[in-house]
Design an enzyme around this catalytic site. Structure first.
Site, mmCIF file in Angstrom:
data_model
loop_
_atom_site.group_PDB
_atom_site.id
_atom_site.type_symbol
_atom_site.label_atom_id
_atom_site.label_comp_id
_atom_site.label_asym_id
_atom_site.label_seq_id
_atom_site.Cartn_x
_atom_site.Cartn_y
_atom_site.Cartn_z
ATOM 1 N N LYS A 130 0.863 -1.190 0.000
ATOM 2 C CA LYS A 130 0.000 0.000 0.000
ATOM 3 C C LYS A 130 0.894 1.232 0.000
ATOM 4 C CE LYS A 130 -4.450 0.913 0.310
ATOM 5 N NZ LYS A 130 -5.605 0.060 -0.050
ATOM 6 N N ASP A 170 -7.176 4.247 -4.295
ATOM 7 C CA ASP A 170 -7.786 4.104 -2.958
ATOM 8 C C ASP A 170 -8.383 5.479 -2.653
ATOM 9 O OD1 ASP A 170 -7.817 2.047 -0.555
ATOM 10 O OD2 ASP A 170 -7.378 3.971 0.374
#
Ligand code: NDP
Ligand code: 2IT
Length: 452
Positions: A130, A170
């Site tokens: 991430k 995201d």
């Protein structure tokens, strides 16, 4: 869990806290997983000897870097960017990029840790990662966002690659930001490869990637309900968020006959007692994606609906709830209120939206409760298929991908059932099921590699 497991778990969590000071979100995510894994591995000596959970809870690496950019007034601005590569035992690191002022290393470490289990659950060969930055895209011009994305990629490019680490979107990163970042990667490296997913359809994107997370969350809820002979049809649903995941979850819930009562953003929530229909939802999508406005505007546009500033929607009575905004947006009191108001099913579109007290409250209530790492895995699953299409230089048809999404969510559901059941009970602990099913594949690959 017996007493010695408890001691072991407490010591383990104490160690995680000590090694990660000031990183509460990361500690929370590890604790939620460890609570189930400690019990599962009690009699599995190899997992202990090889320190598998301890190793998964230590990212392979976390890179942090400076991102300088120039705003429209000519001011030089400095942000911090990160990429956390948590684990690549079963495939290249894979996971989104978040641009939001609340982004910290702790937040990205929790997300990369969760992503490792989620990606494993999809059945596809993807490790967990991430990234992101403490950049706030709100109120910025397109050119400011472009300059920021280009600067971010000017450092990130050396850490990613189609077979190394494949980021996606995201919070705060949608098709506009992916376009700017892909353009800069291509320019710097002179390579056209599948280094990012969520790309535009003109340049290697996959059909239904945009819709996949939200649709998949609704499918997961449908799977849980079907297993107990129930359905979404006719049920009141409360949804938080109004971004990519929330609006597409709402779209599929409406398709499946549910009534969506709420949506929210960081300012508050709107409650439409008549139900947000397809037309009103299209209005919200345009508000958020094109006009980049606030959800408050909904109450002015549609008389009969109400806006509640500074509040979250969990007190609105409902049968089903889908938290689709951000982490820790639903606490223990919210969870107990939902249950008391008759809520029978929760599917998390967001990552870790429920705090630990809330998770325990849902588990104790014995309702259908799907954690994000299972319920929102449809997005990264279609990202995995975007990678396959890019490698093969082909594009699959929409009907084929829609079917694959339905099958993938059913597969994840069934893996959770396999590991989340207990003898003599019909109830499935989907949190436990997701944690164990996600863990086993990664753990067994790590065992195969020895100590690396
Ligand atoms: P978007 O940026 O499209 O939307 C985020 C939504 O959540 C907005 O409505 C935003 O409101 C709200 N929100 C964000 N931060 C906060 C906050 N601190 N407090 C209250 N509301 C907030 O993001 P996505 O829809 O893509 O992501 C939503 C969640 O889903 C995240 O947890 C993400 O990690 C998760 N997720 C996303 C996937 C994807 O494919 N995009 C895949 C799997 C999970 P506002 O506009 O006011 O900021
Ligand atoms: O949390 C997530 O699963 C995402 N943001 C999507 C990750 C991806 O690589 O598609």
């Amino acid at each position: 869990m017996n007493v010695s497991d408890h001691v072991g778990l407490e010591q383990f969590i104490a160690g995680v806290k000590k090694r990660n000071p000031g990183q509460p979100e990361f500690v929370q995510a590890v604790q939620e997983v460890a609570e189930d894994i400690f019990d599962y591995i009690r009699d599995k000596v190899e997992y202990h000897e090889y320190q598998i959970l301890r190793r998964i809870a230590e990212p392979d690496r976390a890179v942090s870097f400076r991102v300088c950019w120039e705003d429209d007034k000519g001011n030089i601005r400095v942000q911090r960017g990160w990429r956390v590569q948590n684990n690549n035992a079963i495939g290249p690191y894979k996971g989104g990029i978040r641009f939001h002022p609340s982004v910290t290393e702790s937040v990205l470490k929790f997300l990369a840790f969760e992503q490792t289990f989620k990606n494993s659950l999809t059945g596809l060969p993807m490790g967990g990662g991430k990234g992101g930055a403490n950049f706030n895209p709100k109120g910025k011009s397109d050119h400011e966002v472009m300059r920021f994305c280009q600067s971010f990629m000017t450092e990130l490019f050396r850490h990613v690659g189609a077979d190394v680490d494949v980021p996606a979107g995201d919070i705060g990163v949608g098709s506009r930001e992916i376009g700017y970042m892909f353009g800069q990667y291509k320019r710097i490296t002179n390579q056209f490869t599948g280094v990012l997913t969520g790309k535009g359809l003109e340049y290697g994107g996959s059909l239904i990637r945009t819709e996949a997370t939200g649709y998949g969350t609704a499918y997961f809820l449908q799977n849980m309900l079907q297993r107990v002979g129930d359905s979404i049809e006719g049920k009141d649903c409360v949804i938080s968020g109004s971004g990519n995941v929330a609006t597409h979850a709402a779209e599929k819930i409406i398709d499946l006959g549910g009534k969506v009562l709420t949506l929210s953003d960081s300012g508050g929530f709107i409650h439409d007692p008549e139900g947000i229909d397809a037309e009103r939802l299209a209005w919200v999508k345009d508000l958020k994606e094109t006009r980049r406005g606030r959800i408050e505007a909904y109450a002015k546009a549609f008389p009969g609906s109400e806006y509640h500033a500074g509040r979250r929607p969990w007190a609105v009575p409902c049968a089903l709830a889908l938290p689709c905004a951000t982490q820790n947006e639903l606490d223990g009191a919210d969870a107990r209120r939902l249950v008391a108001n008759g809520c029978i099913g929760i599917a998390e579109g967001a990552n870790m939206p429920t705090d630990l007290e809330g998770v325990h409250a849902f588990k104790e209530a014995g309702i259908l409760y799907a954690p994000g790492k299972a319920a929102n895995a449809g997005g990264v699953a279609i990202s995995g298929l975007e990678m396959s299409q890019n490698s093969a230089r082909i594009s699959w048809k929409e009907a084929e991908l829609q079917q694959l999404l339905v099958e993938t969510m059913k597969g994840i559901h069934d893996r959770c059932v396999e590991h989340g059941g207990s003898a003599g009970s019909e109830h499935i602990d989907y949190v436990r099921g997701a944690n164990i099913a996600g863990f086993v594949k990664v753990a067994d690959a790590m065992l195969a590699y020895g100590v690396v």
